[in-house]
Enzyme design. Sequence first.
Site, PDB file in Angstrom:
ATOM      1  N   SER A  55      32.020  36.071  38.377  1.00 40.38           N
ATOM      2  CA  SER A  55      32.176  34.714  38.802  1.00 40.38           C
ATOM      3  C   SER A  55      31.793  34.844  40.480  1.00 40.38           C
ATOM      4  O   SER A  55      32.240  35.725  41.309  1.00 40.38           O
ATOM      5  CB  SER A  55      33.633  34.389  38.933  1.00 40.38           C
ATOM      6  OG  SER A  55      34.024  33.533  39.931  1.00 40.38           O
TER       7      SER A  55
ATOM      8  N   ASP B  35      31.638  28.634  39.638  1.00 36.55           N
ATOM      9  CA  ASP B  35      32.801  27.826  39.811  1.00 36.55           C
ATOM     10  C   ASP B  35      32.842  26.675  40.937  1.00 36.55           C
ATOM     11  O   ASP B  35      32.398  26.914  42.077  1.00 36.55           O
ATOM     12  CB  ASP B  35      33.988  28.890  40.309  1.00 36.55           C
ATOM     13  CG  ASP B  35      34.677  29.551  39.259  1.00 36.55           C
ATOM     14  OD1 ASP B  35      34.812  28.967  37.964  1.00 36.55           O
ATOM     15  OD2 ASP B  35      34.535  31.000  39.286  1.00 36.55           O
TER      16      ASP B  35
ATOM     17  N   MET C  80      35.564  22.116  37.978  1.00 40.21           N
ATOM     18  CA  MET C  80      36.933  22.035  38.118  1.00 40.21           C
ATOM     19  C   MET C  80      36.886  20.948  39.078  1.00 40.21           C
ATOM     20  O   MET C  80      37.262  20.867  40.307  1.00 40.21           O
ATOM     21  CB  MET C  80      37.732  23.033  38.813  1.00 40.21           C
ATOM     22  CG  MET C  80      37.838  24.268  37.977  1.00 40.21           C
ATOM     23  SD  MET C  80      37.908  25.952  38.720  1.00 40.21           S
ATOM     24  CE  MET C  80      36.253  26.529  38.818  1.00 40.21           C
TER      25      MET C  80
ATOM     26  N   PHE D 205      41.896  29.769  42.485  1.00 41.41           N
ATOM     27  CA  PHE D 205      41.530  30.891  43.443  1.00 41.41           C
ATOM     28  C   PHE D 205      41.224  32.235  42.823  1.00 41.41           C
ATOM     29  O   PHE D 205      41.716  32.419  41.774  1.00 41.41           O
ATOM     30  CB  PHE D 205      42.837  31.102  44.236  1.00 41.41           C
ATOM     31  CG  PHE D 205      43.017  30.081  45.319  1.00 41.41           C
ATOM     32  CD1 PHE D 205      42.380  29.979  46.398  1.00 41.41           C
ATOM     33  CD2 PHE D 205      44.036  29.141  44.994  1.00 41.41           C
ATOM     34  CE1 PHE D 205      42.634  28.736  47.315  1.00 41.41           C
ATOM     35  CE2 PHE D 205      44.215  27.914  45.468  1.00 41.41           C
ATOM     36  CZ  PHE D 205      43.614  27.534  46.927  1.00 41.41           C
ATOM     37  N   GLY D 206      40.178  32.859  43.161  1.00 37.00           N
ATOM     38  CA  GLY D 206      40.227  34.302  42.823  1.00 37.00           C
ATOM     39  C   GLY D 206      41.117  35.085  42.963  1.00 37.00           C
ATOM     40  O   GLY D 206      42.006  34.966  43.799  1.00 37.00           O
ATOM     41  N   GLY D 207      41.027  36.375  42.140  1.00 37.64           N
ATOM     42  CA  GLY D 207      42.339  37.435  42.708  1.00 37.64           C
ATOM     43  C   GLY D 207      43.631  37.080  42.150  1.00 37.64           C
ATOM     44  O   GLY D 207      44.522  37.913  42.513  1.00 37.64           O
TER      45      GLY D 207
ATOM     46  N   ASP E 248      38.819  33.541  31.664  1.00 39.51           N
ATOM     47  CA  ASP E 248      38.553  33.392  32.834  1.00 39.51           C
ATOM     48  C   ASP E 248      39.964  33.517  33.729  1.00 39.51           C
ATOM     49  O   ASP E 248      40.754  32.618  33.528  1.00 39.51           O
ATOM     50  CB  ASP E 248      38.028  32.011  33.297  1.00 39.51           C
ATOM     51  CG  ASP E 248      37.431  31.715  34.718  1.00 39.51           C
ATOM     52  OD1 ASP E 248      37.479  32.957  35.464  1.00 39.51           O
ATOM     53  OD2 ASP E 248      37.145  30.604  35.074  1.00 39.51           O
ATOM     54  N   GLY E 249      39.775  34.613  34.597  1.00 36.69           N
ATOM     55  CA  GLY E 249      41.132  34.831  35.650  1.00 36.69           C
ATOM     56  C   GLY E 249      41.778  36.158  35.430  1.00 36.69           C
ATOM     57  O   GLY E 249      42.501  36.476  34.346  1.00 36.69           O
TER      58      GLY E 249
ATOM     59  N   GLY F  37      35.843  37.999  38.739  1.00 35.37           N
ATOM     60  CA  GLY F  37      35.368  37.697  39.973  1.00 35.37           C
ATOM     61  C   GLY F  37      35.680  39.097  40.834  1.00 35.37           C
ATOM     62  O   GLY F  37      34.873  39.910  40.907  1.00 35.37           O
ATOM     63  N   SER F  38      36.997  38.912  41.131  1.00 38.06           N
ATOM     64  CA  SER F  38      37.428  40.192  41.981  1.00 38.06           C
ATOM     65  C   SER F  38      37.008  41.414  41.340  1.00 38.06           C
ATOM     66  O   SER F  38      36.935  42.402  42.116  1.00 38.06           O
ATOM     67  CB  SER F  38      38.605  39.884  42.427  1.00 38.06           C
ATOM     68  OG  SER F  38      39.388  39.621  41.302  1.00 38.06           O
TER      69      SER F  38
HETATM   70  C1  DX5 Z   1      39.598  30.735  39.036  1.00 40.26           C
HETATM   71  C2  DX5 Z   1      38.097  30.550  38.615  1.00 40.26           C
HETATM   72  C3  DX5 Z   1      37.658  32.002  38.258  1.00 40.26           C
HETATM   73  C4  DX5 Z   1      38.076  32.961  39.123  1.00 40.26           C
HETATM   74  C5  DX5 Z   1      37.828  34.414  38.392  1.00 40.26           C
HETATM   75  O1  DX5 Z   1      39.772  29.330  39.541  1.00 40.26           O
HETATM   76  O2  DX5 Z   1      37.748  29.689  37.607  1.00 40.26           O
HETATM   77  O3  DX5 Z   1      36.329  31.972  37.905  1.00 40.26           O
HETATM   78  O4  DX5 Z   1      37.102  33.106  40.422  1.00 40.26           O
HETATM   79  O5  DX5 Z   1      38.393  35.461  39.640  1.00 40.26           O
HETATM   80  P1  DX5 Z   1      39.106  36.749  39.139  1.00 40.26           P
HETATM   81  O6  DX5 Z   1      38.340  37.341  38.229  1.00 40.26           O
HETATM   82  O7  DX5 Z   1      39.359  37.254  40.559  1.00 40.26           O
HETATM   83  O8  DX5 Z   1      40.411  36.107  38.719  1.00 40.26           O
HETATM   84 ZN    ZN Z   2      35.708  29.924  36.545  1.00 37.80          ZN
END
Ligand code: DX5
Ligand code: ZN
Length: 222
Positions: A11, A38, A72, A147-149, A179-180, A201-202
Amino acid sequence: MPKQKNIIAPSILSADFARLGEEVTNVVEAGADWIHFDVMDNHFVPNLTVGPMVCESLRKNNISCPIDVHLMVQPVDDLIKMFADSGATSITFHPEASNDPAKSLELIKKLGCQPGLVLNPDISLDVLDPYLSDIYMVLLMSVFPGFGGQKFIPNVLDKIKNLRQQIDKKNLEVRLEIDGGVNSENIFDISSAGADTFVAGSAIFNNENYSNAIKNLRDNFF
Ligand code: DX5
Ligand code: ZN
Protein backbone atom coordinates in the site's frame (compact mmCIF):
# COMPACT_ATOMS: atom_id res chain seq x y z
CA MET A 1 -12.09 -24.02 -8.25
CA PRO A 2 -8.57 -24.13 -6.65
CA LYS A 3 -7.54 -21.12 -4.60
CA GLN A 4 -5.81 -18.55 -6.84
CA LYS A 5 -2.14 -17.54 -6.74
CA ASN A 6 -1.22 -15.45 -3.69
CA ILE A 7 -0.69 -11.76 -4.42
CA ILE A 8 1.27 -9.23 -2.33
CA ALA A 9 0.08 -5.67 -2.85
CA PRO A 10 2.11 -3.01 -0.99
CA SER A 11 0.00 0.00 0.00
CA ILE A 12 1.45 3.34 -1.08
CA LEU A 13 -0.08 4.90 2.02
CA SER A 14 3.04 3.95 3.98
CA ALA A 15 5.49 5.01 1.23
CA ASP A 16 7.46 8.26 1.29
CA PHE A 17 5.19 10.47 -0.83
CA ALA A 18 8.00 12.89 -1.63
CA ARG A 19 9.74 10.03 -3.46
CA LEU A 20 6.69 8.09 -4.60
CA GLY A 21 7.91 7.05 -8.08
CA GLU A 22 11.17 5.73 -6.67
CA GLU A 23 9.38 3.96 -3.80
CA VAL A 24 6.98 2.20 -6.18
CA THR A 25 9.80 1.21 -8.55
CA ASN A 26 11.79 -0.17 -5.63
CA VAL A 27 8.95 -2.17 -4.17
CA VAL A 28 8.08 -3.67 -7.57
CA GLU A 29 11.74 -4.64 -8.06
CA ALA A 30 11.64 -6.16 -4.58
CA GLY A 31 8.91 -8.56 -5.69
CA ALA A 32 5.54 -6.84 -5.24
CA ASP A 33 2.83 -8.29 -7.49
CA TRP A 34 0.50 -5.28 -7.46
CA ILE A 35 0.52 -1.74 -6.11
CA HIS A 36 -2.36 -0.94 -3.74
CA PHE A 37 -3.41 2.68 -4.29
CA ASP A 38 -5.40 4.12 -1.35
CA VAL A 39 -7.66 7.03 -2.28
CA MET A 40 -9.12 9.01 0.65
CA ASP A 41 -11.33 12.09 0.48
CA ASN A 42 -11.53 13.39 4.08
CA HIS A 43 -15.28 12.81 3.96
CA PHE A 44 -15.91 9.09 3.64
CA VAL A 45 -12.78 8.54 5.78
CA PRO A 46 -10.94 11.00 8.05
CA ASN A 47 -7.82 11.38 5.91
CA LEU A 48 -6.80 12.73 2.50
CA THR A 49 -4.43 11.13 0.03
CA VAL A 50 -3.89 11.29 -3.72
CA GLY A 51 -6.00 11.20 -6.87
CA PRO A 52 -5.95 10.07 -10.50
CA MET A 53 -3.18 12.47 -11.58
CA VAL A 54 -0.76 10.60 -9.35
CA CYS A 55 -1.84 7.25 -10.79
CA GLU A 56 -1.36 8.59 -14.31
CA SER A 57 2.03 9.93 -13.38
CA LEU A 58 3.16 6.50 -12.11
CA ARG A 59 2.08 4.99 -15.44
CA LYS A 60 4.03 7.67 -17.34
CA ASN A 61 7.05 6.79 -15.23
CA ASN A 62 7.02 3.18 -16.46
CA ILE A 63 5.16 1.51 -13.61
CA SER A 64 3.58 -1.35 -15.53
CA CYS A 65 2.43 -3.70 -12.74
CA PRO A 66 -1.28 -3.87 -11.84
CA ILE A 67 -2.50 -0.84 -9.88
CA ASP A 68 -5.22 -1.81 -7.41
CA VAL A 69 -7.22 1.34 -6.67
CA HIS A 70 -9.08 1.30 -3.33
CA LEU A 71 -11.60 4.15 -3.32
CA MET A 72 -12.47 5.45 0.15
CA VAL A 73 -14.53 8.30 -1.28
CA GLN A 74 -18.18 9.23 -1.63
CA PRO A 75 -19.68 9.38 -4.23
CA VAL A 76 -17.67 7.02 -6.43
CA ASP A 77 -18.67 7.24 -10.10
CA ASP A 78 -16.74 10.35 -11.20
CA LEU A 79 -13.53 9.04 -9.68
CA ILE A 80 -14.11 5.60 -11.22
CA LYS A 81 -14.03 7.25 -14.66
CA MET A 82 -10.97 9.32 -13.84
CA PHE A 83 -9.03 6.36 -12.45
CA ALA A 84 -9.94 4.14 -15.40
CA ASP A 85 -8.51 6.88 -17.67
CA SER A 86 -5.42 7.13 -15.49
CA GLY A 87 -4.32 3.52 -15.81
CA ALA A 88 -6.00 1.71 -12.89
CA THR A 89 -6.18 -2.08 -13.26
CA SER A 90 -8.75 -2.93 -10.58
CA ILE A 91 -11.06 -0.50 -8.82
CA THR A 92 -12.78 -1.33 -5.54
CA PHE A 93 -15.26 0.83 -3.63
CA HIS A 94 -17.37 0.63 -0.48
CA PRO A 95 -21.00 -0.15 -1.49
CA GLU A 96 -22.46 2.33 1.01
CA ALA A 97 -20.54 5.12 -0.80
CA SER A 98 -22.35 4.52 -4.10
CA ASN A 99 -25.91 5.54 -4.96
CA ASP A 100 -26.22 2.38 -7.03
CA PRO A 101 -23.46 -0.21 -6.47
CA ALA A 102 -24.59 -2.42 -9.39
CA LYS A 103 -24.28 0.54 -11.76
CA SER A 104 -20.89 1.54 -10.37
CA LEU A 105 -19.61 -2.03 -10.83
CA GLU A 106 -20.96 -2.05 -14.38
CA LEU A 107 -19.22 1.27 -15.04
CA ILE A 108 -15.86 -0.13 -13.87
CA LYS A 109 -16.27 -3.12 -16.21
CA LYS A 110 -17.39 -1.00 -19.13
CA LEU A 111 -14.25 1.12 -18.74
CA GLY A 112 -12.05 -1.97 -18.95
CA CYS A 113 -11.06 -2.36 -15.28
CA GLN A 114 -11.65 -5.19 -12.79
CA PRO A 115 -14.49 -4.37 -10.36
CA GLY A 116 -14.56 -5.12 -6.65
CA LEU A 117 -16.37 -4.26 -3.43
CA VAL A 118 -14.86 -3.39 -0.05
CA LEU A 119 -16.47 -4.19 3.29
CA ASN A 120 -15.51 -2.43 6.49
CA PRO A 121 -15.05 -4.65 9.56
CA ASP A 122 -18.60 -3.89 10.78
CA ILE A 123 -20.37 -4.53 7.45
CA SER A 124 -21.98 -7.93 6.99
CA LEU A 125 -21.11 -10.31 4.16
CA ASP A 126 -24.83 -10.36 3.31
CA VAL A 127 -24.31 -7.05 1.50
CA LEU A 128 -22.40 -9.01 -1.17
CA ASP A 129 -25.28 -11.35 -2.05
CA PRO A 130 -26.51 -9.54 -5.18
CA TYR A 131 -23.00 -8.98 -6.55
CA LEU A 132 -20.70 -11.86 -5.63
CA SER A 133 -20.97 -13.80 -8.88
CA ASP A 134 -20.31 -10.70 -11.03
CA ILE A 135 -17.22 -9.21 -9.42
CA TYR A 136 -13.50 -9.78 -9.69
CA MET A 137 -12.63 -9.23 -6.05
CA VAL A 138 -13.90 -8.68 -2.52
CA LEU A 139 -11.70 -6.62 -0.23
CA LEU A 140 -12.32 -7.25 3.45
CA MET A 141 -11.02 -4.47 5.68
CA SER A 142 -9.29 -5.74 8.80
CA VAL A 143 -9.00 -2.21 10.25
CA PHE A 144 -11.31 0.80 9.97
CA PRO A 145 -9.95 2.65 6.95
CA GLY A 146 -8.15 5.96 7.15
CA PHE A 147 -4.66 5.29 8.43
CA GLY A 148 -1.80 2.85 7.95
CA GLY A 149 -0.13 1.07 10.84
CA GLN A 150 -3.26 -0.07 12.70
CA LYS A 151 -3.68 -3.45 14.37
CA PHE A 152 -5.40 -6.33 12.54
CA ILE A 153 -8.88 -6.96 14.01
CA PRO A 154 -8.81 -10.71 14.83
CA ASN A 155 -12.51 -11.48 14.38
CA VAL A 156 -12.16 -10.71 10.66
CA LEU A 157 -10.58 -14.19 10.38
CA ASP A 158 -14.03 -15.78 10.74
CA LYS A 159 -15.40 -13.45 8.09
CA ILE A 160 -12.62 -14.55 5.71
CA LYS A 161 -13.42 -18.22 6.36
CA ASN A 162 -17.10 -17.61 5.77
CA LEU A 163 -16.52 -15.72 2.52
CA ARG A 164 -14.02 -18.35 1.29
CA GLN A 165 -16.71 -21.01 1.85
CA GLN A 166 -19.24 -19.00 -0.14
CA ILE A 167 -16.79 -18.43 -3.01
CA ASP A 168 -15.81 -22.10 -3.14
CA LYS A 169 -19.37 -23.39 -2.78
CA LYS A 170 -20.47 -21.32 -5.74
CA ASN A 171 -17.33 -22.29 -7.64
CA LEU A 172 -16.44 -18.64 -8.28
CA GLU A 173 -13.11 -17.14 -9.25
CA VAL A 174 -13.47 -14.09 -7.00
CA ARG A 175 -10.27 -12.86 -5.35
CA LEU A 176 -10.40 -12.45 -1.57
CA GLU A 177 -8.22 -9.51 -0.54
CA ILE A 178 -7.35 -8.38 3.00
CA ASP A 179 -6.32 -4.87 3.95
CA GLY A 180 -5.14 -3.58 7.31
CA GLY A 181 -2.54 -4.70 9.81
CA VAL A 182 -1.22 -7.60 7.71
CA ASN A 183 2.29 -8.67 8.75
CA SER A 184 4.60 -11.69 8.74
CA GLU A 185 3.23 -12.85 12.11
CA ASN A 186 -0.44 -13.00 11.14
CA ILE A 187 -0.24 -13.78 7.39
CA PHE A 188 -0.24 -17.54 8.10
CA ASP A 189 -3.62 -17.31 9.86
CA ILE A 190 -5.02 -14.90 7.27
CA SER A 191 -3.99 -17.10 4.34
CA SER A 192 -5.14 -20.30 6.01
CA ALA A 193 -8.53 -18.67 6.61
CA GLY A 194 -8.77 -18.33 2.82
CA ALA A 195 -7.47 -14.94 1.67
CA ASP A 196 -5.38 -14.91 -1.53
CA THR A 197 -4.53 -11.20 -1.94
CA PHE A 198 -2.68 -9.34 0.79
CA VAL A 199 -2.32 -5.58 1.15
CA ALA A 200 0.59 -4.56 3.36
CA GLY A 201 1.64 -0.99 4.03
CA SER A 202 3.73 -0.57 7.14
CA ALA A 203 4.91 -4.21 7.16
CA ILE A 204 6.77 -3.43 3.92
CA PHE A 205 7.53 0.29 3.76
CA ASN A 206 8.62 0.59 7.41
CA ASN A 207 11.36 -1.89 6.64
CA GLU A 208 14.78 -0.90 5.31
CA ASN A 209 14.89 -3.80 2.89
CA TYR A 210 11.71 -4.24 0.83
CA SER A 211 12.84 -7.58 -0.66
CA ASN A 212 13.33 -9.04 2.79
CA ALA A 213 9.99 -7.68 3.95
CA ILE A 214 8.13 -9.20 0.99
CA LYS A 215 10.02 -12.48 1.30
CA ASN A 216 9.15 -12.59 4.99
CA LEU A 217 5.47 -12.31 4.11
CA ARG A 218 5.68 -14.99 1.39
CA ASP A 219 7.67 -17.36 3.63
CA ASN A 220 4.82 -17.34 6.12
CA PHE A 221 1.97 -18.17 3.77
CA PHE A 222 -0.16 -21.14 4.77
C1 DX5 B 1 -6.30 1.66 5.47
C2 DX5 B 1 -5.79 1.45 4.04
C3 DX5 B 1 -4.78 0.37 3.98
C4 DX5 B 1 -3.57 0.64 4.85
C5 DX5 B 1 -2.74 -0.59 5.02
O1 DX5 B 1 -7.15 2.72 5.50
O2 DX5 B 1 -6.86 1.11 3.18
O3 DX5 B 1 -4.41 0.06 2.65
O4 DX5 B 1 -2.79 1.66 4.39
O5 DX5 B 1 -1.65 -0.26 5.83
P1 DX5 B 1 -1.13 -1.23 6.96
O6 DX5 B 1 -0.66 -2.47 6.26
O7 DX5 B 1 -0.02 -0.46 7.60
O8 DX5 B 1 -2.27 -1.51 7.88
ZN1 ZN C 1 -6.51 0.06 1.12
